[in-house]
Design an enzyme around this catalytic site. Sequence first.
Site, short mmCIF file in Angstrom:
data_model
loop_
_atom_site.label_atom_id
_atom_site.label_comp_id
_atom_site.label_asym_id
_atom_site.label_seq_id
_atom_site.Cartn_x
_atom_site.Cartn_y
_atom_site.Cartn_z
N LYS A 188 -10.20 9.47 -15.68
CA LYS A 188 -9.96 10.35 -16.82
C LYS A 188 -8.98 9.70 -17.80
O LYS A 188 -7.98 9.12 -17.37
CB LYS A 188 -9.38 11.69 -16.36
CG LYS A 188 -10.39 12.54 -15.61
CD LYS A 188 -9.79 13.87 -15.23
CE LYS A 188 -10.79 14.67 -14.42
NZ LYS A 188 -10.20 15.82 -13.75
N GLU A 235 0.87 -1.18 0.00
CA GLU A 235 0.00 0.00 0.00
C GLU A 235 0.90 1.22 0.00
O GLU A 235 1.81 1.32 0.82
CB GLU A 235 -0.92 -0.03 1.24
CG GLU A 235 -1.68 1.24 1.51
CD GLU A 235 -2.53 1.72 0.34
OE1 GLU A 235 -3.39 0.97 -0.13
OE2 GLU A 235 -2.30 2.87 -0.10
N ASP A 255 -7.24 1.48 -8.07
CA ASP A 255 -7.76 2.81 -8.43
C ASP A 255 -8.08 2.86 -9.92
O ASP A 255 -7.22 2.53 -10.75
CB ASP A 255 -6.71 3.89 -8.11
CG ASP A 255 -6.45 4.00 -6.62
OD1 ASP A 255 -7.43 4.08 -5.86
OD2 ASP A 255 -5.27 3.97 -6.21
N ASP A 303 5.29 1.19 -3.42
CA ASP A 303 4.70 0.91 -4.72
C ASP A 303 4.96 -0.55 -5.10
O ASP A 303 6.11 -0.95 -5.31
CB ASP A 303 5.36 1.86 -5.74
CG ASP A 303 4.78 1.72 -7.13
OD1 ASP A 303 4.15 0.69 -7.43
OD2 ASP A 303 4.98 2.66 -7.93
N ASP A 343 -14.91 -2.90 -9.80
CA ASP A 343 -16.31 -2.53 -10.05
C ASP A 343 -16.41 -1.69 -11.32
O ASP A 343 -17.49 -1.23 -11.66
CB ASP A 343 -16.86 -1.73 -8.85
CG ASP A 343 -16.03 -0.49 -8.58
OD1 ASP A 343 -14.80 -0.61 -8.49
OD2 ASP A 343 -16.62 0.62 -8.48
C1 LIG Z 1 -9.37 1.90 -4.56
S1 LIG Z 1 -8.30 1.44 -3.24
C2 LIG Z 1 -8.79 -0.26 -2.94
C3 LIG Z 1 -8.25 -0.79 -1.66
C4 LIG Z 1 -8.66 -2.22 -1.26
N1 LIG Z 1 -8.02 -3.21 -2.12
C5 LIG Z 1 -10.14 -2.42 -1.18
O1 LIG Z 1 -10.64 -3.35 -1.81
O2 LIG Z 1 -10.80 -1.66 -0.49
C6 LIG Z 1 -6.73 1.27 -4.06
C7 LIG Z 1 -5.57 1.34 -3.08
O3 LIG Z 1 -4.37 0.95 -3.77
C8 LIG Z 1 -3.32 1.79 -3.34
N2 LIG Z 1 -2.32 1.76 -4.45
C9 LIG Z 1 -2.44 2.35 -5.66
N3 LIG Z 1 -1.37 2.09 -6.42
C10 LIG Z 1 -0.55 1.30 -5.69
C11 LIG Z 1 0.71 0.70 -5.92
N4 LIG Z 1 1.36 0.86 -7.10
N5 LIG Z 1 1.27 -0.05 -4.94
C12 LIG Z 1 0.63 -0.21 -3.76
N6 LIG Z 1 -0.58 0.33 -3.47
C13 LIG Z 1 -1.16 1.07 -4.42
C14 LIG Z 1 -3.97 3.12 -3.09
O4 LIG Z 1 -3.23 3.92 -2.20
C15 LIG Z 1 -5.32 2.71 -2.51
O5 LIG Z 1 -5.30 2.62 -1.12
#
Ligand SMILES: C[S@@+](CC[C@H](N)C(=O)[O-])C[C@H]1O[C@@H](n2cnc3c(N)ncnc32)[C@H](O)[C@@H]1O
Length: 154
Positions: A61, A7, A57, A34, A93
């Site tokens: 856009k 995360e 995420d 990352d 989703d």
């Molecule tokens: C939309 S949230 C979904 C979180 C969780 N998997 C859920 O189902 O509720 C996406 C998460 O991925 C994290 N994230 C995005 N890119 C990432 C990356 N390259 N490495 C690790 N975490 C990442 C973001 O900070 C965010 O908390």
Amino acid sequence: MGLVGFETRKAFTKRLTRRANRLGIQNVELIRGDARKLLPVLFEPKSISAVHVQFPDPWWKKRHQRRRLIDGYFVTLVHNLLAPGGLVFLRTDVLDYGRTMMETFEDGTHRFENVAGQGSFIDDDGLGVPSNRERRYLAAGTPVYRLVYKSSNF
Ligand SMILES: C[S@@+](CC[C@H](N)C(=O)[O-])C[C@H]1O[C@@H](n2cnc3c(N)ncnc32)[C@H](O)[C@@H]1O
């Protein structure tokens, strides 16, 4: 089985770590950073049995979509790290993102078998554990698109 979660956001990583500790979960390690950069540094090729990506995420856009987690680089990364027969579980989703994931895994660059059949989402990925986010979606009737890929990484 050991689980390693990634995360990027500090507060979320701390919250997840606290929750895992509170629940007494001992086979999980949560790392702030990352996943795209850390996975190839922390894991040997062909050493991982499964990769789970739940609700990445969407970056709605068009001009932001290159920030999406799942792209050709990620598919190659995962392909190199998975042991033969290793599995990739994906949930989103966002139908458009789900289709992009499918196209990227099935573009022929790597040998991934779509467990539901080429070009298909799977109704039940067999995991049966919805995250809090997924529980909200399911309660609201929001569709969730699931994919499972098996690596033929021999
Ligand atoms: C939309 S949230 C979904 C979180 C969780 N998997 C859920 O189902 O509720 C996406 C998460 O991925 C994290 N994230 C995005 N890119 C990432 C990356 N390259 N490495 C690790 N975490 C990442 C973001 O900070 C965010 O908390």
